[in-house]
Write an enzyme that holds these catalytic residues in place. Structure first.
Site, PDB file in Angstrom:
ATOM      1  N   ARG A  28     -37.452  24.103 -45.242  1.00 50.71           N
ATOM      2  CA  ARG A  28     -36.357  24.688 -44.472  1.00 50.71           C
ATOM      3  C   ARG A  28     -36.472  26.204 -44.562  1.00 50.71           C
ATOM      4  NH1 ARG A  28     -30.224  23.660 -46.278  1.00 50.71           N
ATOM      5  NH2 ARG A  28     -30.804  25.197 -47.872  1.00 50.71           N
TER       6      ARG A  28
ATOM      7  N   ASN B 205     -23.248  18.516 -46.364  1.00 52.02           N
ATOM      8  CA  ASN B 205     -22.377  19.422 -47.123  1.00 52.02           C
ATOM      9  C   ASN B 205     -21.619  20.367 -46.195  1.00 52.02           C
ATOM     10  OD1 ASN B 205     -23.489  18.172 -49.300  1.00 52.02           O
ATOM     11  ND2 ASN B 205     -24.482  19.971 -50.155  1.00 52.02           N
ATOM     12  N   ASP B 206     -22.364  21.100 -45.364  1.00 54.05           N
ATOM     13  CA  ASP B 206     -21.711  22.028 -44.446  1.00 54.05           C
ATOM     14  C   ASP B 206     -21.035  21.305 -43.286  1.00 54.05           C
ATOM     15  OD1 ASP B 206     -21.863  24.635 -45.433  1.00 54.05           O
ATOM     16  OD2 ASP B 206     -23.956  24.824 -44.867  1.00 54.05           O
TER      17      ASP B 206
ATOM     18  N   HIS C  88     -24.805  30.960 -56.942  1.00 51.31           N
ATOM     19  CA  HIS C  88     -26.252  30.776 -56.988  1.00 51.31           C
ATOM     20  C   HIS C  88     -26.679  29.978 -58.214  1.00 51.31           C
ATOM     21  CE1 HIS C  88     -26.674  34.782 -54.546  1.00 51.31           C
ATOM     22  NE2 HIS C  88     -26.045  33.851 -53.895  1.00 51.31           N
TER      23      HIS C  88
ATOM     24  N   ARG D  47     -15.322  23.636 -48.959  1.00 51.32           N
ATOM     25  CA  ARG D  47     -15.738  22.736 -50.032  1.00 51.32           C
ATOM     26  C   ARG D  47     -15.703  23.392 -51.406  1.00 51.32           C
ATOM     27  NH1 ARG D  47     -21.990  22.795 -50.438  1.00 51.32           N
ATOM     28  NH2 ARG D  47     -22.635  24.389 -48.971  1.00 51.32           N
TER      29      ARG D  47
ATOM     30  N   CYS E 226     -29.444  14.706 -45.284  1.00 54.22           N
ATOM     31  CA  CYS E 226     -29.677  15.520 -46.478  1.00 54.22           C
ATOM     32  C   CYS E 226     -28.339  15.872 -47.127  1.00 54.22           C
ATOM     33  CB  CYS E 226     -30.380  16.834 -46.113  1.00 54.22           C
ATOM     34  SG  CYS E 226     -32.064  16.628 -45.529  1.00 54.22           S
TER      35      CYS E 226
ATOM     36  N   GLU F 111     -25.770  20.904 -38.854  1.00 53.39           N
ATOM     37  CA  GLU F 111     -24.648  21.227 -39.735  1.00 53.39           C
ATOM     38  C   GLU F 111     -23.455  21.702 -38.926  1.00 53.39           C
ATOM     39  OE1 GLU F 111     -26.639  23.461 -43.376  1.00 53.39           O
ATOM     40  OE2 GLU F 111     -27.682  23.842 -41.477  1.00 53.39           O
TER      41      GLU F 111
ATOM     42  N   ARG G  24     -35.789  23.959 -50.187  1.00 51.27           N
ATOM     43  CA  ARG G  24     -34.957  25.135 -49.907  1.00 51.27           C
ATOM     44  C   ARG G  24     -35.741  26.402 -50.237  1.00 51.27           C
ATOM     45  NH1 ARG G  24     -31.333  21.570 -52.868  1.00 51.27           N
ATOM     46  NH2 ARG G  24     -29.656  20.763 -51.526  1.00 51.27           N
TER      47      ARG G  24
END
Length: 757
Positions: free
Chosen positions: A510, A635-636, A367, A646, A683, A612, A474
């Protein structure tokens, strides 16, 4: 009373009388070695102290008195130097068998076979050694060693108060603490930073070692244990705690140690010997540190680190020094050092002073890394041995991009770093000049450069960077930095403030992407178990749809915040069209309820999905008619396509955004949307890197949402390219894929004077 406490108590009673006398420092040490030798029935007892970088024989019983102040050993020279250097205990039946044995004829020690010694530690550094020797070959009993370790603590206070050593020398004599050092680690957030080292939890200095009232000290420890256990229980019930993806395991280990009778018993024994509560905890902690240095099993070593961390917590409670560096305030440009940090702890620091973070642990998905990236603060993680190398106030040059940190750098290194930093600042200034410039390519194509955000404090970057809007807000950040579930009113207030600050620029919200590795303890239900693979687990839209009340509250907050405006809402990790429909229905139900109650409504609602999960690409023809926009979350998506975690550094080379596989996938998605009036955005970090952005533009992507720091560089890139030219090159490269597309693109860019990362 246990034998170890009794032996130490006997010695400390004698030491207390000596320390209270009016004798000089040397005379006191002469009496100390006699008391220890007699109590342990040892023929030799010697005290070595650190002076001018050497361990000097200061007092002895049994060795030749002519050797006092004459015999001197370097750190790591001889048995004395070895135990001081390594901060370890030695207990040898035959001293000459040890590889570090060094015979000094002036001492007359050739007739002694056995040897035992402990370091004298001050502020976690060796400042001397206490040794005993005996003529017969024998190992000293454990109770005798523990008595020596306890006495060494008292001596550390005495020699410091008596100015028998230079306090700073205690640090500098350790080669790792003297002169320049380099730490390596793992890049968590890229960037350069320069500042003074500040520990998140400053070291506690123990001023009083010997107790006046043993029972009073015992009660202080009992109260501290009660408070510490209450804190651990509170963590389990309501606060974020532990290593990402290992919450339950770490918490269970902490609770095990917190209630461990053996640990508390050893502290009690140390108090029985005559130590204060603080000194007793530190005494047991020193023993733990020495044991940690002998452990090769990484799992067991981690558990010992847990005990060390808990001992620090107990020491802070009993001493009343519970504040962190944040509560005391930063006074200069700072590189913050911590074992681990929570996102809320990071946000407590003054951003004007906090320049970088150095973590002993940390992971790419933690986090604090997510928040640090949003704040633009470089982070270097997994920097092992920080505490053995870095002192408070040391200058640190943090190069998180290259995964290293220079500690106490020499002038030439600092100068080179400053030159590099200046180039970076000059570049940033040139990017700032593009703030108000719309990014058109050389052939007239408008590329929309949006930014990602998640915190209220991110919003000023919208104007500072010149981004076209917020392509990804986010909403989970508000939940990650809270110790309890944010109420609907708080959510509404945040969303409204974001929209007010953005003005006419669009904001895409999101919905919550939590769960899996972004676990929130206050949302965990009884019976919930940790996912074995968090990235593909019970998270994001899957979790939100199962917690209907959670999603209803967020839907209501977003609808209320956007009254009279356009609401752009996007659902994360959609796998199949029915999940999108279910999420949209939650919003539509809340909208109908607001209409019924005649509440102000959004002027327009645009629904979007985040691609994703690769499976969704196979269903876009079904879903597309219901979408206003689609965002590809690289990313995902990439880790799912390559089955490559990752957060695993060993798979970093396989996690390549310029692989023809991922680029062909994106091209196919773009093709499947042809004929639909859908805004497509990419993104994630892929779009924020020059070569990768160049490839995406060549595929036909015209909207990118990236970190604020990447907006300027991307605008500069767009103004240098001809989209038709890069499109033709991409078609050629993907039709007949080469083994190393990255090298091909670098050559292409350099031929056109286009900078790449």
């Amino acid at each position: 009373m246990p034998a170890s406490s009794s032996a130490a108590r006997t010695i400390l009673t004698g030491l207390h009388e000596v320390m209270a006398s009016r004798l000089g420092a040397q005379a006191k040490l002469n009496q100390v070695v006699e008391i220890i030798g007699e109590s342990l029935d040892s023929e030799v007892c010697s005290i070595y102290l650190l002076r001018e970088g050497m361990l000097e024989l200061f007092a002895t019983r049994g060795l030749n008195q002519e050797a006092v102040h004459v015999t001197r050993l370097a750190m790591n020279e001889g048995l004395v130097g070895a135990l001081a250097q390594n901060i370890e205990t030695l207990n040898l039946a035959e001293a000459a068998t040890h590889p570090n044995f060094s015979y000094r004829p002036e001492t007359g020690e050739e007739r002694f076979h056995s040897f035992a010694g402990v370091p004298i530690v001050r502020k976690e550094r060796s400042v001397g050694a206490l040794t005993v020797q005996h003529g017969d070959p024998r190992r000293y009993e454990e109770v005798e060693i523990e008595a020596l370790q306890t006495v060494a603590m008292v001596l550390s206070e005495f020699i410091s108060n008596a100015d028998l050593i230079d306090e700073q020398e205690g640090f500098d004599a350790n080669p790792q603490m003297n002169g320049p050092q380099q730490l390596t680690g793992m890049t968590l957030v890229k960037g350069l930073a320069r500042g003074s080292a500040v520990y998140h939890q400053p070291r506690i200095t123990i001023d009083h070692v010997m107790a006046d009232d043993t029972e009073a000290e015992r009660q202080r420890v009992y109260r501290a244990f009660d408070r510490m256990r209450d804190q651990i229980e509170a963590m389990a019930n309501q606060a974020e705690f532990g290593v990402e993806g290992e919450h339950a395991e770490v918490l269970q280990t902490y609770k095990m140690f917190a209630y461990d009778e053996g640990w508390s018993r050893r502290i009690n024994e140390a108090i029985d010997s005559g130590l204060t509560a603080e000194a007793a905890i530190e005494r047991v902690q020193q023993r733990t540190r020495m044991r940690m240095r002998q452990i090769d099993d990484p799992l067991l070593a981690d558990r010992m680190h847990d005990l060390e961390d808990l001992a620090n917590r107990l020491l802070r409670i009993v001493s009343g020094q519970m504040g962190t560096a944040a509560s005391m305030g930063l006074r200069q440009d700072t590189i913050l050092i911590a074992r681990n940090l929570g996102p809320a702890e990071l946000l407590e620091y003054d951003r004007r002073r906090l320049k970088g973070v150095l973590l002993e642990e940390g992971s790419l998905t933690s986090h604090v890394v997510i928040v640090a990236r949003a704040m633009g603060i470089p982070v270097l993680g997994r920097a092992r041995g920080v505490r053995a190398v870095v002192r408070d106030g040391d200058e640190i040059l943090l190069d998180a991009t290259q995964a290293l940190a220079q500690v106490r750098p020499v002038h030439a290194v600092a100068q080179a770093f400053e030159t590099r930093s200046q180039r970076s600042r000059d570049k940033q200034a040139s990017y700032a000049a593009l703030r108000g410039v719309e990014p058109f390519s050389r052939d007239g194509e408008r590329i929309f450069v949006m930014m990602n955000a998640g915190l209220r404090d991110d919003i000023p970057m919208l104007n500072l960077s010149g981004a076209d809007g917020i392509g990804l807000f986010r909403t989970e950040f508000q939940f990650l930095v809270s110790a309890a579930l944010p109420q609907r009113e708080r959510q509404t207030r945040l969303y409204r403030e974001v929209l007010d600050a953005a003005g006419d620029k669009p904001v895409v919200f999101r919905t919550l992407d939590i769960g899996g590795d972004k676990s929130l303890p206050y949302l965990r239900k009884d019976g919930d178990s940790a996912d074995e693979n968090p990235a593909m687990g019970w998270r994001a839209l899957r979790l939100a749809l199962s917690r209907e009340g959670l999603m209803k509250a967020q839907a209501r907050s977003l609808l209320e915040a956007t009254a009279g405006r356009t609401l752009n809402v996007m659902f994360p990790m959609v796998s199949e069209p029915w999940e999108f429909d279910a999420a949209r229905n939650v919003f539509e139900q809340q909208l109908a309820m607001m209409k019924q109650r005649r509440r102000p409504l959004p002027e327009c609602i645009r629904y979007g999905a985040m691609l994703e999960v690769p499976a969704l690409a196979e269903m876009l023809d079904v879903l597309a008619p219901r979408l206003s926009f689609l965002s590809i979350g690289t990313n995902d998506l990439t880790q799912f396509l390559f089955a490559a975690d990752r957060s695993n550094p060993r798979l970093a080379e396989r996690y390549d955004w310029l692989s023809p596989a991922i680029l062909r996938f994106v091209r196919r998605v773009i093709g499947s949307l042809a004929g639909h009036r859908i805004d497509l955005t990419v993104c994630g970090e892929m779009g924020g890197r020059r070569l990768e952005a160049l490839a995406l533009i060549g595929l036909g992507v015209r909207r990118l949402s990236i970190t604020p720091a990447a907006v300027g560089p991307l605008k500069e890139l767009v103004r240098k390219i001809d989209t038709r030219e890069i499109a033709a090159a991409m078609e050629r490269w993907l039709s007949e894929p080469v083994s190393d597309l990255r090298t091909q693109m670098i050559r292409w860019a350099e031929e056109r004077d286009i900078e790449w990362d």
